[in-house]
Write a protein that holds these residues in place. Structure first.
Motif, PDB file in Angstrom:
ATOM      1  N   ALA A  31      34.052 -27.223  14.056  1.00  0.00           N
ATOM      2  CA  ALA A  31      32.955 -27.151  15.006  1.00  0.00           C
ATOM      3  C   ALA A  31      31.799 -26.397  14.354  1.00  0.00           C
ATOM      4  CB  ALA A  31      33.410 -26.444  16.281  1.00  0.00           C
ATOM      5  N   TYR A  32      30.591 -26.622  14.867  1.00  0.00           N
ATOM      6  CA  TYR A  32      29.421 -25.951  14.314  1.00  0.00           C
ATOM      7  C   TYR A  32      28.401 -25.711  15.418  1.00  0.00           C
ATOM      8  CZ  TYR A  32      27.500 -30.707  14.378  1.00  0.00           C
ATOM      9  OH  TYR A  32      27.097 -31.959  14.764  1.00  0.00           O
ATOM     10  N   THR A  33      27.530 -24.746  15.189  1.00  0.00           N
ATOM     11  CA  THR A  33      26.413 -24.455  16.075  1.00  0.00           C
ATOM     12  C   THR A  33      25.135 -24.503  15.261  1.00  0.00           C
ATOM     13  OG1 THR A  33      27.769 -23.039  17.498  1.00  0.00           O
ATOM     14  CG2 THR A  33      25.374 -22.770  17.648  1.00  0.00           C
ATOM     15  N   ARG A  34      24.153 -25.220  15.758  1.00  0.00           N
ATOM     16  CA  ARG A  34      22.868 -25.374  15.068  1.00  0.00           C
ATOM     17  C   ARG A  34      21.755 -24.849  15.975  1.00  0.00           C
ATOM     18  NH1 ARG A  34      19.767 -31.141  14.725  1.00  0.00           N
ATOM     19  NH2 ARG A  34      17.920 -30.504  13.534  1.00  0.00           N
ATOM     20  N   THR A  35      20.936 -23.944  15.442  1.00  0.00           N
ATOM     21  CA  THR A  35      19.799 -23.416  16.182  1.00  0.00           C
ATOM     22  C   THR A  35      18.521 -23.726  15.417  1.00  0.00           C
ATOM     23  OG1 THR A  35      21.127 -21.621  17.104  1.00  0.00           O
ATOM     24  CG2 THR A  35      18.744 -21.375  17.202  1.00  0.00           C
ATOM     25  N   CYS A  36      17.578 -24.376  16.086  1.00  0.00           N
ATOM     26  CA  CYS A  36      16.279 -24.701  15.502  1.00  0.00           C
ATOM     27  C   CYS A  36      15.217 -23.784  16.106  1.00  0.00           C
ATOM     28  CB  CYS A  36      15.912 -26.156  15.775  1.00  0.00           C
ATOM     29  SG  CYS A  36      17.028 -27.354  15.048  1.00  0.00           S
ATOM     30  N   TYR A  37      14.389 -23.219  15.250  1.00  0.00           N
ATOM     31  CA  TYR A  37      13.319 -22.329  15.677  1.00  0.00           C
ATOM     32  C   TYR A  37      11.980 -23.023  15.441  1.00  0.00           C
ATOM     33  CZ  TYR A  37      17.080 -18.897  15.447  1.00  0.00           C
ATOM     34  OH  TYR A  37      18.273 -18.226  15.622  1.00  0.00           O
ATOM     35  N   GLN A  38      11.171 -23.111  16.483  1.00  0.00           N
ATOM     36  CA  GLN A  38       9.900 -23.820  16.407  1.00  0.00           C
ATOM     37  C   GLN A  38       8.751 -22.904  16.819  1.00  0.00           C
ATOM     38  OE1 GLN A  38      10.729 -27.104  19.066  1.00  0.00           O
ATOM     39  NE2 GLN A  38      11.350 -28.427  17.366  1.00  0.00           N
ATOM     40  N   ASP A  39       7.598 -23.124  16.182  1.00  0.00           N
ATOM     41  CA  ASP A  39       6.411 -22.368  16.568  1.00  0.00           C
ATOM     42  C   ASP A  39       5.807 -22.968  17.839  1.00  0.00           C
ATOM     43  OD1 ASP A  39       4.947 -24.628  15.885  1.00  0.00           O
ATOM     44  OD2 ASP A  39       4.212 -23.801  13.996  1.00  0.00           O
ATOM     45  N   PRO A  40       4.787 -22.331  18.425  1.00  0.00           N
ATOM     46  CA  PRO A  40       4.223 -22.844  19.672  1.00  0.00           C
ATOM     47  C   PRO A  40       3.704 -24.272  19.581  1.00  0.00           C
ATOM     48  CG  PRO A  40       3.539 -20.579  19.333  1.00  0.00           C
ATOM     49  CD  PRO A  40       4.240 -21.003  18.083  1.00  0.00           C
ATOM     50  N   ALA A  41       3.354 -24.721  18.370  1.00  0.00           N
ATOM     51  CA  ALA A  41       2.870 -26.090  18.199  1.00  0.00           C
ATOM     52  C   ALA A  41       3.998 -27.098  18.057  1.00  0.00           C
ATOM     53  CB  ALA A  41       1.946 -26.168  16.979  1.00  0.00           C
ATOM     54  N   GLY A  42       5.237 -26.617  18.013  1.00  0.00           N
ATOM     55  CA  GLY A  42       6.381 -27.509  17.914  1.00  0.00           C
ATOM     56  C   GLY A  42       6.872 -27.756  16.503  1.00  0.00           C
ATOM     57  N   ALA A  43       6.262 -27.119  15.505  1.00  0.00           N
ATOM     58  CA  ALA A  43       6.709 -27.285  14.119  1.00  0.00           C
ATOM     59  C   ALA A  43       7.958 -26.443  13.873  1.00  0.00           C
ATOM     60  CB  ALA A  43       5.609 -26.863  13.157  1.00  0.00           C
ATOM     61  N   THR A  44       8.907 -27.007  13.151  1.00  0.00           N
ATOM     62  CA  THR A  44      10.148 -26.293  12.866  1.00  0.00           C
ATOM     63  C   THR A  44       9.924 -25.251  11.779  1.00  0.00           C
ATOM     64  OG1 THR A  44      11.490 -28.208  13.467  1.00  0.00           O
ATOM     65  CG2 THR A  44      12.536 -26.524  12.104  1.00  0.00           C
ATOM     66  N   LEU A  45      10.229 -24.005  12.091  1.00  0.00           N
ATOM     67  CA  LEU A  45      10.121 -22.909  11.130  1.00  0.00           C
ATOM     68  C   LEU A  45      11.419 -22.711  10.361  1.00  0.00           C
ATOM     69  CD1 LEU A  45       8.384 -20.320  13.493  1.00  0.00           C
ATOM     70  CD2 LEU A  45       7.276 -21.765  11.773  1.00  0.00           C
ATOM     71  N   ALA A  46      12.533 -22.840  11.065  1.00  0.00           N
ATOM     72  CA  ALA A  46      13.827 -22.563  10.439  1.00  0.00           C
ATOM     73  C   ALA A  46      14.935 -23.235  11.221  1.00  0.00           C
ATOM     74  CB  ALA A  46      14.070 -21.057  10.364  1.00  0.00           C
ATOM     75  N   GLU A  47      16.040 -23.467  10.534  1.00  0.00           N
ATOM     76  CA  GLU A  47      17.278 -23.953  11.154  1.00  0.00           C
ATOM     77  C   GLU A  47      18.423 -23.086  10.670  1.00  0.00           C
ATOM     78  OE1 GLU A  47      18.498 -27.985  10.832  1.00  0.00           O
ATOM     79  OE2 GLU A  47      16.520 -28.798  11.350  1.00  0.00           O
ATOM     80  N   SER A  48      19.311 -22.750  11.570  1.00  0.00           N
ATOM     81  CA  SER A  48      20.499 -21.970  11.215  1.00  0.00           C
ATOM     82  C   SER A  48      21.736 -22.726  11.672  1.00  0.00           C
ATOM     83  CB  SER A  48      20.447 -20.589  11.868  1.00  0.00           C
ATOM     84  OG  SER A  48      21.612 -19.846  11.559  1.00  0.00           O
ATOM     85  N   TRP A  49      22.625 -23.008  10.736  1.00  0.00           N
ATOM     86  CA  TRP A  49      23.885 -23.697  11.018  1.00  0.00           C
ATOM     87  C   TRP A  49      25.033 -22.722  10.798  1.00  0.00           C
ATOM     88  CZ3 TRP A  49      24.713 -29.280  11.480  1.00  0.00           C
ATOM     89  CH2 TRP A  49      23.527 -30.018  11.538  1.00  0.00           C
ATOM     90  N   THR A  50      25.808 -22.481  11.831  1.00  0.00           N
ATOM     91  CA  THR A  50      27.028 -21.686  11.714  1.00  0.00           C
ATOM     92  C   THR A  50      28.217 -22.628  11.762  1.00  0.00           C
ATOM     93  OG1 THR A  50      26.049 -19.736  12.765  1.00  0.00           O
ATOM     94  CG2 THR A  50      28.459 -19.916  12.786  1.00  0.00           C
ATOM     95  N   ILE A  51      29.023 -22.596  10.709  1.00  0.00           N
ATOM     96  CA  ILE A  51      30.202 -23.461  10.620  1.00  0.00           C
ATOM     97  C   ILE A  51      31.409 -22.627  11.048  1.00  0.00           C
ATOM     98  CG2 ILE A  51      31.422 -25.124   9.202  1.00  0.00           C
ATOM     99  CD1 ILE A  51      28.304 -25.480   9.468  1.00  0.00           C
ATOM    100  N   HIS A  52      31.972 -22.967  12.174  1.00  0.00           N
ATOM    101  CA  HIS A  52      33.047 -22.160  12.741  1.00  0.00           C
ATOM    102  C   HIS A  52      34.364 -22.398  11.999  1.00  0.00           C
ATOM    103  CE1 HIS A  52      30.268 -21.066  15.853  1.00  0.00           C
ATOM    104  NE2 HIS A  52      30.073 -22.341  16.187  1.00  0.00           N
ATOM    105  N   GLN A  53      35.053 -21.301  11.747  1.00  0.00           N
ATOM    106  CA  GLN A  53      36.348 -21.305  11.050  1.00  0.00           C
ATOM    107  C   GLN A  53      36.224 -21.695   9.576  1.00  0.00           C
ATOM    108  OE1 GLN A  53      39.033 -20.185  12.849  1.00  0.00           O
ATOM    109  NE2 GLN A  53      37.497 -19.917  14.460  1.00  0.00           N
TER     110      GLN A  53
END
Length: 396
Positions: A334-356
Motif C-alpha cells: 500500500a502507499y500514500t501520495r500527497t501532492c502540494y500545490q500553490d494557489p495557482a494550482g501548480a504542483t510544487l512537490a509530491e511525497s510518496w510513502t510506501i507502507h511496509q
C-alpha cells in the motif's frame, strides 16, 4: 540507535576530528551494512547488493557519428548550459516514458557507454544511455545518482530507467562516485565542501550534465536530477545549488540539502531525521520524494524534511493545498501520495510513502541492487512528474 550504532558514531567522530575521513567513512559503511539493512523483512524482499564497481573507464568510442556531433570525451568548455523552454516534441517523448508496470526484462536497444569528466575537483566516470530513437534533435536528460556500494550499471539495472528512456526517447546519465573519494562509493553529501556550487562533487556532476547537454544538444529546459539514498541526498544538493541547470528533482530514500555537516551529524540525520530547523535552499525546484516507512537506514522522517524545504519558499500566508490519495499495488505494498500545490494550482512537490517497505527503490527490478519490486514504480512516477515540469526561460 542501539549501543553498536552509538559506539560507531562516537568512533567515527573521533576519526573525523583526526582527519582520518576514509577510515571514518568505512566505519559508517560497515555499521549501516549491519543486520538492520540486510535482513529479510517479514513484509517484503530484503535489500540486496548485486552490482560490481569498475574503478577505471576505458577511453570510450565516439558517442555520435562525426556528422551528428562531438565526442563526449572532448574537454568540457566550462560553460553552464542555458535552459530554454522545452519543445513540444521533447515533452511528448518524455511523457511516453511513463509506464506503471515493473521495468521490462528485455535489454534496451540503445547505447550504454562509459565516459569520464574532469575539472579542478577531480575526475568522475559516468555511463550514458542514448536511446535507439535518438536522431540528433533535442531530448530531455535525466541525471541519476546511485546509492552507496552501487555503480552506474547496477543502478541502471535496478531502476529500469534505461527501459523507460528507450520507450520514451530521452537521455540518461549516471555519474559514478570514485572509491578514492569515498571507499563505499557514497556521495559526500554531508561534507560542506561538497554542498556548494562550483566546488567538489557538485561541480563534477554539473560538469557531466553540461557535457552531455552540449554534446547531444539535449533540451536544456528539460534536464532533471534524481538519486537514491546517498545519491538522493546529493540530488537534493544539486537541486539546491544548481537551480538554473535542473528543472525538477527526484529523491528516493534520501535526505534534505544541508541536513548534516560532518559524518557524525550525517549518521544522526539518517537515524533520526533532519535537524530542526534545517537550512532550506534559496530557490527550491519542484520535487518528488519516495520513501519506505520501514526504512531502517535512512529514517522516513527525512522525507518530510525534503518536502518542508520546498514548501518553506512559498509566499507568506499562502499555504499550499495538500491533496492526499492512497492505493495499493496489486499483490504488493500500500502507499500514500500527497501532492502540494500553490494557489495557482501548480504542483510544487509530491511525497510518496510506501507502507511496509524498507531502504529500497520502489518498483525496481526483482533481485536488483536495493530494490523492492512490490512497491509502485518510482522510476515511472519520477518521469511522469518530470514531464509536468519544464524550466522557464525567464530568470534563468
Amino acid at each position: 540507535m542501539d549501543a553498536r550504532q552509538i559506539a560507531a558514531m562516537a568512533e567515527a567522530t573521533r576519526l573525523t576530528r583526526q582527519g582520518r575521513l576514509a577510515e571514518a567513512t568505512a566505519l559508517i559503511q560497515r555499521t549501516l551494512a549491519g543486520p538492520a539493512v540486510t535482513r529479510q523483512a517479514p513484509d517484503g524482499p530484503c535489500a540486496r547488493e548485486t552490482g560490481t564497481a569498475p574503478e577505471r573507464h576505458a577511453d570510450p568510442p565516439p558517442a555520435l557519428p562525426a556528422r551528428e556531433g562531438p565526442q563526449l570525451r572532448q574537454a568540457h568548455s566550462g560553460r553552464t548550459p542555458r535552459p530554454r523552454v522545452c519543445s513540444s516534441r521533447a515533452a511528448s517523448v518524455l511523457h511516453r516514458g511513463h509506464r506503471p508496470a515493473a521495468p521490462a526484462a528485455k535489454r534496451p536497444a540503445g547505447r550504454f557507454d562509459a565516459f569520464s569528466y574532469a575539472n579542478a575537483a577531480g575526475t568522475r566516470g559516468y555511463r550514458l544511455y542514448v536511446p535507439a530513437g535518438y536522431t540528433g534533435g533535442p531530448l530531455p536528460l535525466v541525471v541519476m545518482l546511485h546509492g552507496g556500494s552501487q555503480d552506474a550499471a547496477a543502478f541502471a539495472a535496478a531502476t529500469g530507467m534505461n527501459d523507460l528512456a528507450e520507450r520514451g526517447t530521452f537521455l540518461v546519465a549516471y555519474p559514478e562516485q570514485a572509491r578514492s573519494a569515498n571507499p563505499g562509493r557514497y556521495w559526500n553529501w554531508f561534507d560542506p565542501g561538497h554542498q556548494r556550487r562550483d566546488a567538489g562533487e557538485p561541480s563534477l556532476i554539473a560538469g557531466i550534465t553540461s557535457q552531455v547537454t552540449d554534446s547531444y544538444g539535449a533540451d536544456a529546459g528539460r534536464v532533471y536530477v534524481a538519486g537514491f539514498s546517498a545519491g538522493g541526498a546529493m540530488a537534493a544538493v544539486m537541486a539546491a545549488v544548481y537551480p538554473d541547470v535542473y528543472a525538477a528533482a527526484g529523491v528516493h530514500s534520501g535526505l534534505a540539502y544541508a541536513a548534516a555537516d560532518d559524518l557524525a551529524s550525517a549518521f544522526a540525520a539518517m537515524r533520526q531525521g533532519p535537524p530542526n530547523p534545517a537550512r532550506p535552499p534559496v530557490r527550491p525546484l519542484p520535487l518528488i520524494v519516495f520513501h519506505g516507512d520501514r526504512d531502517a537506514t535512512v529514517a522516513h522522517a527525512n522525507a518530510a524534511g525534503l518536502i518542508d524545504h520546498v514548501l518553506a519558499a512559498g509566499r507568506p500566508g499562502a499555504a499550499p493545498a495538500a491533496v492526499t490519495t492512497s492505493g495499493r499495488v496489486h499483490g504488493g505494498h500500500a502507499y500514500t501520495r500527497t501532492c502540494y500545490q500553490d494557489p495557482a494550482g501548480a504542483t510544487l512537490a509530491e511525497s510518496w510513502t510506501i507502507h511496509q517497505s524498507g531502504h529500497a527503490w520502489s518498483g525496481g527490478a526483482p533481485h536488483g541492487s536495493y530494490t523492492d519490486p512490490r512497491g509502485p514504480n518510482a522510476s515511472a512516477e519520477f518521469i511522469r512528474f518530470f514531464n509536468e515540469h519544464c524550466a522557464p526561460s525567464l530568470a534563468r
